[in-house]
Design a protein around this motif. Structure first.
Motif, PDB file in Angstrom:
ATOM      1  N   GLN A  12     -27.572  14.359   2.636  1.00 30.60           N
ATOM      2  CA  GLN A  12     -27.203  13.095   2.008  1.00 30.60           C
ATOM      3  C   GLN A  12     -28.466  12.430   1.479  1.00 30.60           C
ATOM      4  N   ILE A  13     -28.427  12.047   0.215  1.00 34.32           N
ATOM      5  CA  ILE A  13     -29.553  11.345  -0.398  1.00 34.32           C
ATOM      6  C   ILE A  13     -29.412   9.870  -0.016  1.00 34.32           C
ATOM      7  N   ILE A  14     -30.390   9.353   0.707  1.00 38.41           N
ATOM      8  CA  ILE A  14     -30.294   7.960   1.159  1.00 38.41           C
ATOM      9  C   ILE A  14     -31.198   7.020   0.370  1.00 38.41           C
ATOM     10  N   LYS A  15     -32.082   7.591  -0.459  1.00 40.25           N
ATOM     11  CA  LYS A  15     -32.962   6.727  -1.235  1.00 40.25           C
ATOM     12  C   LYS A  15     -33.352   7.427  -2.530  1.00 40.25           C
ATOM     13  N   ALA A  16     -32.948   6.832  -3.647  1.00 45.22           N
ATOM     14  CA  ALA A  16     -33.316   7.334  -4.974  1.00 45.22           C
ATOM     15  C   ALA A  16     -33.069   6.218  -5.976  1.00 45.22           C
ATOM     16  N   SER A  17     -33.848   6.227  -7.045  1.00 49.86           N
ATOM     17  CA  SER A  17     -33.688   5.219  -8.088  1.00 49.86           C
ATOM     18  C   SER A  17     -34.224   5.786  -9.394  1.00 49.86           C
ATOM     19  N   ALA A  18     -34.077   5.024 -10.473  1.00 50.55           N
ATOM     20  CA  ALA A  18     -34.620   5.454 -11.761  1.00 50.55           C
ATOM     21  C   ALA A  18     -36.144   5.563 -11.692  1.00 50.55           C
ATOM     22  N   ALA A  20     -37.889   6.157  -8.830  1.00 52.99           N
ATOM     23  CA  ALA A  20     -38.222   7.194  -7.847  1.00 52.99           C
ATOM     24  C   ALA A  20     -37.009   8.100  -7.666  1.00 52.99           C
ATOM     25  N   PRO A  21     -36.769   8.997  -8.650  1.00 53.27           N
ATOM     26  CA  PRO A  21     -35.577   9.849  -8.576  1.00 53.27           C
ATOM     27  C   PRO A  21     -35.694  10.913  -7.494  1.00 53.27           C
ATOM     28  N   TYR A  22     -34.563  11.475  -7.148  1.00 52.70           N
ATOM     29  CA  TYR A  22     -34.496  12.563  -6.185  1.00 52.70           C
ATOM     30  C   TYR A  22     -34.283  13.857  -6.951  1.00 52.70           C
ATOM     31  N   LEU A  23     -35.104  14.854  -6.706  1.00 51.33           N
ATOM     32  CA  LEU A  23     -34.985  16.143  -7.367  1.00 51.33           C
ATOM     33  C   LEU A  23     -34.626  17.192  -6.328  1.00 51.33           C
ATOM     34  N   SER A  24     -33.644  17.984  -6.636  1.00 51.99           N
ATOM     35  CA  SER A  24     -33.246  19.060  -5.743  1.00 51.99           C
ATOM     36  C   SER A  24     -33.016  20.312  -6.568  1.00 51.99           C
ATOM     37  N   LEU A  25     -33.463  21.441  -6.061  1.00 51.65           N
ATOM     38  CA  LEU A  25     -33.189  22.707  -6.707  1.00 51.65           C
ATOM     39  C   LEU A  25     -33.177  23.799  -5.663  1.00 51.65           C
TER      40      LEU A  25
END
Length: 107
Positions: A12-18, A20-25
């Motif tokens: 679960q992504i609990i912190k992300a914003s424009a 400070a985005p969250y990147l996952s791959l």
């Protein structure tokens, strides 16, 4: 996260914003790619009956992050993907292995 086998994982992504985005791959390495890195590093592969861990979670070092970002940025230049993606993937594999070895993690 590094996993040595297919495991069911939920996150679960609990912190992300424009800002400070969250990147996952997901980046998969073949057995041959892993063995190539181990051979280049002169590391002998041994069987460990007591191996208990199939997953490792930790902070990404800046050198690995740089290599991952170079790989992702190839999406802007698709013509370069066939040539550079394998090199960047190998770099990520080597840096990940070096990190594990430095921290004294089991092979």
């Amino acid at each position: 996260m590094i996993a040595s086998m297919n495991l069911p994982v939920i996150g679960q992504i609990i912190k992300a914003s424009a800002d400070a985005p969250y990147l996952s791959l997901k980046l998969e390495f073949t057995l041959n790619q892993i063995l190539e890195v181990l051979n280049e590093c002169n590391i002998k592969v041994t069987f460990n009956e007591n191996a208990r861990r199939a997953m490792f979670v930790g902070q990404m070092e800046s050198s690995i992050q740089d290599a991952v970002l170079r790989l992702v940025r190839l999406l802007k230049t698709p013509g370069e993907i066939p040539f550079l993606a394998p090199l960047y993937s190998l770099s990520i594999s080597q840096l990940s292995h070096q990190r594990q070895t430095k921290k004294g993690q089991p092979q």
